[in-house]
Design a protein around this motif. Structure first.
Motif, PDB file in Angstrom:
ATOM      1  N   VAL A   1       0.824  -1.210   0.000  1.00 20.36           N
ATOM      2  CA  VAL A   1       0.000   0.000   0.000  1.00 20.36           C
ATOM      3  C   VAL A   1       0.856   1.258   0.000  1.00 20.36           C
ATOM      4  O   VAL A   1       1.981   1.268   0.494  1.00 20.36           O
ATOM      5  CB  VAL A   1      -0.970   0.035   1.204  1.00 20.36           C
ATOM      6  N   LYS A   2       0.282   2.300  -0.571  1.00 18.46           N
ATOM      7  CA  LYS A   2       0.990   3.574  -0.642  1.00 18.46           C
ATOM      8  C   LYS A   2      -0.004   4.722  -0.463  1.00 18.46           C
ATOM      9  O   LYS A   2      -1.101   4.687  -1.021  1.00 18.46           O
ATOM     10  CB  LYS A   2       1.672   3.686  -2.006  1.00 18.46           C
TER      11      LYS A   2
ATOM     12  N   ALA B   1      -1.164  -6.073  -4.884  1.00 16.85           N
ATOM     13  CA  ALA B   1      -0.750  -4.675  -5.038  1.00 16.85           C
ATOM     14  C   ALA B   1      -1.810  -3.963  -5.849  1.00 16.85           C
ATOM     15  O   ALA B   1      -2.759  -4.584  -6.333  1.00 16.85           O
ATOM     16  CB  ALA B   1       0.600  -4.602  -5.748  1.00 16.85           C
TER      17      ALA B   1
ATOM     18  N   ARG C   1      -2.898  -1.687  -9.262  1.00 19.22           N
ATOM     19  CA  ARG C   1      -2.504  -1.661 -10.676  1.00 19.22           C
ATOM     20  C   ARG C   1      -1.426  -0.612 -10.901  1.00 19.22           C
ATOM     21  O   ARG C   1      -0.488  -0.796 -11.642  1.00 19.22           O
ATOM     22  CB  ARG C   1      -3.724  -1.341 -11.535  1.00 19.22           C
ATOM     23  N   GLN C   2      -1.578   0.530 -10.275  1.00 18.06           N
ATOM     24  CA  GLN C   2      -0.568   1.576 -10.353  1.00 18.06           C
ATOM     25  C   GLN C   2      -0.800   2.555  -9.228  1.00 18.06           C
ATOM     26  O   GLN C   2      -1.902   2.644  -8.693  1.00 18.06           O
ATOM     27  CB  GLN C   2      -0.597   2.297 -11.695  1.00 18.06           C
TER      28      GLN C   2
ATOM     29  N   GLY D   1       2.986   1.596 -12.491  1.00 21.54           N
ATOM     30  CA  GLY D   1       2.630   0.187 -12.622  1.00 21.54           C
ATOM     31  C   GLY D   1       3.843  -0.717 -12.646  1.00 21.54           C
ATOM     32  O   GLY D   1       3.890  -1.697 -13.391  1.00 21.54           O
TER      33      GLY D   1
ATOM     34  N   VAL E   1       6.035  -1.349  -9.429  1.00 19.63           N
ATOM     35  CA  VAL E   1       6.472  -1.938  -8.151  1.00 19.63           C
ATOM     36  C   VAL E   1       6.019  -3.395  -7.977  1.00 19.63           C
ATOM     37  O   VAL E   1       6.833  -4.273  -7.678  1.00 19.63           O
ATOM     38  CB  VAL E   1       5.998  -1.087  -6.952  1.00 19.63           C
TER      39      VAL E   1
ATOM     40  N   ASN F   1      -3.943   5.048  -2.015  1.00 19.63           N
ATOM     41  CA  ASN F   1      -4.074   4.787  -3.449  1.00 19.63           C
ATOM     42  C   ASN F   1      -5.322   3.951  -3.731  1.00 19.63           C
ATOM     43  O   ASN F   1      -5.516   2.880  -3.170  1.00 19.63           O
ATOM     44  CB  ASN F   1      -2.810   4.073  -3.942  1.00 19.63           C
TER      45      ASN F   1
ATOM     46  N   PRO G   1      10.586   3.191  -8.590  1.00 19.22           N
ATOM     47  CA  PRO G   1       9.786   1.996  -8.285  1.00 19.22           C
ATOM     48  C   PRO G   1      10.619   0.712  -8.206  1.00 19.22           C
ATOM     49  O   PRO G   1      10.277  -0.199  -7.452  1.00 19.22           O
ATOM     50  CB  PRO G   1       8.808   1.922  -9.458  1.00 19.22           C
TER      51      PRO G   1
HETATM   52  N1  LIG Z   1       6.384   2.762  -1.478  1.00 22.02           N
HETATM   53  C1  LIG Z   1       5.561   1.709  -1.622  1.00 22.02           C
HETATM   54  N2  LIG Z   1       5.344   0.857  -0.611  1.00 22.02           N
HETATM   55  C2  LIG Z   1       4.507  -0.213  -0.729  1.00 22.02           C
HETATM   56  N3  LIG Z   1       3.877  -0.494  -1.875  1.00 22.02           N
HETATM   57  C3  LIG Z   1       4.056   0.311  -2.931  1.00 22.02           C
HETATM   58  C4  LIG Z   1       4.895   1.447  -2.866  1.00 22.02           C
HETATM   59  N4  LIG Z   1       4.874   2.057  -4.064  1.00 22.02           N
HETATM   60  C5  LIG Z   1       4.048   1.339  -4.843  1.00 22.02           C
HETATM   61  N5  LIG Z   1       3.541   0.281  -4.178  1.00 22.02           N
HETATM   62  C6  LIG Z   1       2.583  -0.749  -4.668  1.00 22.02           C
HETATM   63  O1  LIG Z   1       2.824  -0.942  -6.056  1.00 22.02           O
HETATM   64  C7  LIG Z   1       1.686  -0.540  -6.824  1.00 22.02           C
HETATM   65  C8  LIG Z   1       2.153   0.092  -8.104  1.00 22.02           C
HETATM   66  O2  LIG Z   1       2.913   1.241  -7.843  1.00 22.02           O
HETATM   67  P1  LIG Z   1       3.720   2.044  -8.966  1.00 22.02           P
HETATM   68  O3  LIG Z   1       4.647   1.074  -9.603  1.00 22.02           O
HETATM   69  O4  LIG Z   1       4.425   3.115  -8.237  1.00 22.02           O
HETATM   70  O5  LIG Z   1       2.687   2.558  -9.935  1.00 22.02           O
HETATM   71  C9  LIG Z   1       0.894   0.354  -5.886  1.00 22.02           C
HETATM   72  O6  LIG Z   1      -0.476   0.349  -6.226  1.00 22.02           O
HETATM   73  C10 LIG Z   1       1.161  -0.278  -4.527  1.00 22.02           C
HETATM   74  O7  LIG Z   1       0.345  -1.435  -4.348  1.00 22.02           O
END
Ligand SMILES: Nc1ncnc2c1ncn2[C@@H]1O[C@H](COP(=O)(O)O)[C@@H](O)[C@H]1O
Ligand SMILES: Cc1cc2nc3c(=O)[nH]c(=O)nc-3n(C[C@H](O)[C@H](O)[C@H](O)COP(=O)(O)OP(=O)(O)OC[C@H]3O[C@@H](n4cnc5c(N)ncnc54)[C@H](O)[C@@H]3O)c2cc1C
Lengths: 260, 330
Positions: free
Chosen positions: A7-8, A113, A115-116, A123, A125, A34, A92
């Motif tokens: 989660v973020k 997680a 989607r983004q 999208g 992490v 998010n 990421p």
């Molecule tokens: N700092 C973080 N800590 C924990 N989970 C993260 C973090 N950043 C992203 N996520 C998870 O990865 C998903 C995709 O993130 P992103 O790649 O930044 O678009 C998010 O919806 C979260 O579930």
């Protein structure tokens, strides 16, 4: 089932984002959990309600823990924050490495997680974490059915103009898309309790990660400049009466914009 | 290092997807500056037709043919591509910001420890082949220009309609069929069924023209007039979250922050108020038309052409007018 949810806490879509300098943004202090991560939490809770087990929410963020509290208030059992000043400015992939370092020796059946994240909109992490842990992943799921005895899941994911149905062995990582469920609204009492809930805090040293693997030194694709969205010319209002306005519109689309 | 520009080809039922032609056209444009060769990476099984389609668009086609590569799974594609990427180290590797590109590229970049910029809306190169990628953040409230460190390839996924397709690139690709070993046990996911949405229309993210209606349409049955307009324009039909939440349209047609970002050449919005969540999804559309009864509707702030009016009057008249004109042109 043992489930981890990533989660973020991200700026609310309504928060203003201003460009302060070429490489610095000024973001209004209006954050929320998010949107897609709440869907992931909800799905984890439903699986726990069905099969028993435990839901742990996990964030890698030195500053914000509100997403963890949101998770607890919805019903998660445990919350873990990886907090380290060195995380500041991580991309990421670095976040994925950090999460992998924490999760690599933990027992689990499933990682969920979003989607983004609605800030960087990458999208990355979730999928990169699956790579680091050598897990199969399914991206952007809108349906999930777990078969606990066979240790596998039937998943549906969104693709262009259709839906893909897959079977994926567990443990696995899925990223959640709108349509999977409608997240519950936590009771006020539970929100209050979550404010006081204990959050386990870890730093990079305890995870055995060198500072050079995170933050700006580890970035492979870096921002050189923030730019405002491309400016649109002012709107041309067509003020004639019906049906002349329709004819004018068609003419403008053909002769002016040349799009039909 | 092979110093090539690579494009991951996408195809369906033997047909190469538009996004692939767009990326190859962009790649060839880059190669004029950098002198690099442009290669399409074609993976799947039964690829004769797709190969033929790609010949005029690249210098090389790397063909990876194996039953396990069809249908697409990230597992199989990754197993096939990783050794190749490590071996050749292309300078640039591009894919579509699609359900395949967005699914596969993060895994590859993580493994290769190289840079990856997702969902780009603009790309350029300098003479040395260094890529600059522009991508929206915060749903399009700001854009970031990004450059890559020394690791190769420089990886990016790119939105539909970012590059124009050039039909006459003057290429005739050399086809290189590569031997491929896939360990079935490395492929953990299994696609059991692909459910196609009813109707002939392409996905709103791929469509050249998108016509959409919001809550102003008042009921699901009224989408008929939007469908008719879409038929005349060969367009796809989009909508807002409010409409999806009402259950009037499928989620796959939702445009915006929690739906899809579209980059259509023409977007027409009828009875859509223009909430920030919605308009973030249309920021990269070329021409935007808005029709709404409320002169103060926010949507007009984002439109190129606006009409204050009743969609139930405007839409059918527009359909008729277009029918007349398009018929007179044959
Ligand atoms: N700092 C973080 N800590 C924990 N989970 C993260 C973090 N950043 C992203 N996520 C998870 O990865 C998903 C995709 O993130 P992103 O790649 O930044 O678009 C998010 O919806 C979260 O579930
Ligand atoms: C976290 C979050 C994420 C969201 N994500 C999205 C998203 O991805 N996509 C999205 O669209 N929304 C999203 N929303 C919802 C968004 O805030 C708006 O509520 C929604 O876009 C409004 O949809 P609408 O324009 O169809 O309806 P309304 O706002 O109700 O607008 C209807 C319009 O129709 C006009 N109208 C009425 N009758 C007629 C007529 N006869 N002729 C012409 N015009 C007429 C009205 O004047 C009005 O302007 C999100 C919200 C949140 C909180």
């Amino acid at each position: 089932m043992e489930i981890f949810v990533l989660v973020k806490q991200v700026p609310d879509p309504e928060a203003t984002v201003k460009i302060k300098t070429d490489t610095e943004l000024e973001i209004e202090n209006k954050y929320f959990t998010n949107f897609f991560d709440e869907i992931a939490i909800e799905e984890a809770l439903r699986l726990k309600e069905k099969f028993g087990g435990k839901v742990t929410v996990l964030t890698a963020d030195p500053k914000r823990v509100d997403a963890l509290r949101r998770g607890i208030s919805m019903g998660a059992d445990e919350a873990i924050q990886i907090a380290d000043p060195a995380l500041e400015g991580s991309d990421p992939f670095a976040i994925a490495r950090v999460l992998a370092a924490y999760l690599k020796d933990k027992p689990f059946d499933l990682i969920l997680a979003g989607r983004q994240a609605m800030d960087d909109d990458s999208g990355i992490v979730g999928i990169a974490l699956a790579e680091a842990l050598n897990l199969p992943h399914v991206h952007s799921i809108i349906g999930l059915e777990v078969d606990i005895s066979r240790k596998e899941a039937k998943v549906i994911r969104e693709v262009e103009n259709g839906k893909e149905h897959l079977i994926c062995p567990l443990p696995a990582l899925f990223t959640c898309q709108k349509g999977l469920n409608t997240p519950r609204i936590p009771l006020v009492m539970n929100v209050m309790k979550a404010m006081k809930a204990q959050i386990k805090k870890l730093d990079l040293v305890s995870l055995g990660i060198e500072a050079s693997k995170v933050g700006s030194p580890a970035i492979q694709a870096k921002v050189i400049r923030y730019l405002p969205p491309p400016k649109r010319p002012p709107v041309k209002m067509i003020k004639e009466e019906f049906p002349d306005n329709v004819r004018t519109l068609v003419r403008l689309l053909r002769e002016d914009a040349k799009v039909i | 290092m092979s110093n090539e520009i690579w494009v991951l080809a996408e195809h369906q039922d033997g047909k190469v997807k538009g996004i692939t032609f767009e990326l190859l056209s962009g790649g060839v444009e880059f190669s004029k500056k950098t002198g690099q060769k442009v290669a399409a990476l074609l993976l799947g099984y039964g690829l004769e037709e797709a190969t033929k389609g790609l010949l005029p668009f690249a210098d090389k086609i790397y063909l990876l043919e194996h039953p396990l590569l069809s249908p697409y799974t990230s597992d199989a594609y990754e197993s096939a591509l990783l050794p190749l990427l490590k071996d050749h180290q292309p300078s640039i590797f591009l894919g579509g910001a699609t359900s395949i590109g967005k699914d596969l590229f993060p895994r590859l970049a993580m493994r290769l420890e190289t840079g990856y910029t997702p969902d780009c809306t603009e790309l350029s190169v300098d003479e040395e082949g260094r890529l600059t990628a522009k991508r929206p953040l915060f749903g399009g409230k700001v854009f970031a220009e990004m450059v890559f460190s020394g690791a190769r390839p420089q990886m990016a996924t790119v939105r539909n309609h970012t590059f124009l397709i050039h039909e006459n690139l003057g290429k005739s690709a050399e086809v290189l069929s590569l031997p491929i070993q896939l360990d079935p046990s490395s492929i953990k996911k299994k696609v059991i069924k692909v459910e196609k949405s009813p109707g002939e229309r392409v996905d709103i993210t791929e469509a050249d023209i998108v016509v959409a209606a919001g809550r102003g349409i008042k009921g699901p049955e009224n989408f008929k007039i939007i469908e008719e307009l879409a038929n005349v324009l060969n367009a796809s039909v989009g909508t807002t979250r409010a409409v999806v939440d009402e259950g009037w349209r499928d989620l796959k047609d939702q445009i915006g922050k929690s739906g899809k970002n579209i980059s259509a050449r023409l977007y027409m919005a009828f009875g859509i108020s223009g909430a920030i969540h919605h308009v973030l999804g249309i920021g990269t559309c070329k021409t935007i038309v808005a029709v709404d009864t409320d002169p103060n509707a926010l949507i007009f702030n984002y439109a190129d052409y606006g009409i204050v009016g009743d969609l139930f009057q405007i839409v059918p008249a527009l359909t008729e007018e277009l029918k007349k004109i398009l018929a007179s042109e044959g």
